[in-house]
Enzyme design. Structure first.
Site, short mmCIF file in Angstrom:
data_model
loop_
_atom_site.label_atom_id
_atom_site.label_comp_id
_atom_site.label_asym_id
_atom_site.label_seq_id
_atom_site.Cartn_x
_atom_site.Cartn_y
_atom_site.Cartn_z
N LYS A 56 -4.05 8.52 -3.97
CA LYS A 56 -4.67 9.76 -3.48
C LYS A 56 -4.16 10.95 -4.30
O LYS A 56 -4.94 11.81 -4.71
CB LYS A 56 -4.36 9.95 -1.99
CG LYS A 56 -5.15 8.97 -1.12
CD LYS A 56 -4.65 8.87 0.31
CE LYS A 56 -5.39 7.74 1.03
NZ LYS A 56 -4.88 7.43 2.36
N GLN A 112 -0.27 9.50 6.26
CA GLN A 112 -0.64 8.11 5.97
C GLN A 112 -0.29 7.20 7.16
O GLN A 112 0.82 7.24 7.68
CB GLN A 112 0.12 7.64 4.71
CG GLN A 112 -0.26 6.26 4.25
CD GLN A 112 -1.72 6.15 3.79
OE1 GLN A 112 -2.23 7.02 3.08
NE2 GLN A 112 -2.40 5.10 4.21
N ASP A 119 -8.89 13.73 6.98
CA ASP A 119 -9.12 12.32 7.30
C ASP A 119 -10.21 12.17 8.37
O ASP A 119 -10.72 11.07 8.60
CB ASP A 119 -7.82 11.69 7.83
CG ASP A 119 -7.25 10.66 6.86
OD1 ASP A 119 -7.99 10.19 5.98
OD2 ASP A 119 -6.06 10.33 7.02
#
Ligand code: NAP
Length: 295
Positions: A54, A98, A121
């Site tokens: 990422k 994460q 997200d």
């Protein structure tokens, strides 16, 4: 005839070029530099590689990225404090924690603490609720990537029988919801299967578009699909090792078995995977523009 291969690599490349160009113009015209922070707790190797990918992609697209790496014994309170600091950091427009988090940390508490305006997200209940209602919001990256793949491949979803195998909060439920929405890219008739579904095969065989996100390597075989079906394989399963010593990746669909029966299929790797990170970048760009009141 073998199925058309729906390449996530090529589609992601095209979208990344669009993002990179927009980042340049945002900097030039508005002095705005989109910023993303990734927060990793612990040392899970898969999570480490996802976070590294990422940050690498953000960097390649000209997006400012920061990585916070915390020891696995970090407390929930400490993590919440860091999230809170990034919520009020004007240089950061997107916050990604994460998953999975270590067991002693309540994931929901952390995800719900992220400012919905920085929730790139798309996991915060505000964004999930808006998605359900068909309102503008940050869509979760993997389902959004699937929508882009279908749309950019010219696959008609209106009126299609879509069957989703899997009902997770990050893939199955949101993609089912998005395919149902009354707008282009949606308008499908959607069925969702899971481990309590009585006859999964009955459903998969009726699918015009079959989306599989079960996490079971090669579970879908040719006799479980309809002739000419479009197959979206979300699964990423590590099975054994290649001669190079690296793990071999397999999807939830037995690619070699179904490729002559389907009309189009996403490969693993190189299908849905590259789209997920790309949509994260797109959300970060969107978050920066919204923060600056642009577009
Ligand atoms: P998950 O949270 O483990 O959920 C799996 C879902 O599949 C559950 O709803 C489960 O049903 C259902 N399921 C499992 N086995 C089944 C079976 N034999 N028949 C019918 N349903 C079955 O998984 P996830 O996070 O959604 O991820 C799914 C897969 O996609 C994994 O391989 C993951 O690595 C991959 N993935 C890839 C990306 C990407 O970017 N390419 C992103 C996210 C995930 P129950 O609810 O009844 O348990």
């Amino acid at each position: 005839m073998p199925a058309k291969i729906i390449s996530g690599i090529e589609t992601a490349k095209a979208i990344r070029e669009e993002i990179a160009a927009e980042v340049v113009s945002l900097k030039q015209l508005h002095g705005l530099n989109p910023g993303l922070v990734t927060i990793l707790v612990g040392q899970d190797p898969a999570s480490e590689s996802y976070v590294a990918a990422k940050n690498k992609t953000a960097h390649a697209l000209g997006i400012h990225s920061e990585q916070v790496t915390l020891p696995s014994e970090t407390s929930e309170a400490e993590l919440l404090q860091i999230v809170s600091e990034y919520n009020s950091n004007p240089a950061i427009h997107g916050i990604l924690v994460q998953l999975p988090l270590p067991r002693h940390i309540n994931e929901a508490n952390v995800l719900f603490a992220i400012d919905p305006a920085k929730d790139v997200d798309g996991f915060h209940p505000v964004n999930v609720g808006k998605m359900m209602l068909g309102e503008q919001c940050f869509l979760p990256c993997t389902p959004n990537g699937i929508l882009e793949l279908l749309q950019r491949s010219g696959i008609e979803t209106a009126g299609a029988e879509v069957v989703v195998v899997g009902r997770s909060n990050i893939v199955g439920k949101p993609i089912a919801n998005l395919m149902l929405q009354k707008r282009p890219g949606g308008n499908a008739t959607v069925t969702v299967c899971h481990t309590r579904t009585k006859d999964v095969d009955y459903h998969t065989r009726r699918a015009d578009i079959l989306i599989v996100a079960a996490g079971v390597a090669k579970m879908i075989k040719a006799d479980q699909i309809k002739e000419g079906a479009v197959i979206i394989d979300v699964g990423v399963n590590r099975i054994g090792q290649a001669a190079s010593g690296k793990a071999i990746l397999a999807g939830d669909v037995d690619f070699a078995d179904v490729v002559t029966k389907a009309s189009a299929i996403t490969p693993v790797p190189g299908g849905v995977g590259p789209m997920t990170i790309t949509m994260l970048m797109k959300n970060t760009l969107q978050a920066a523009k919204q923060a600056a009141g642009i577009g």
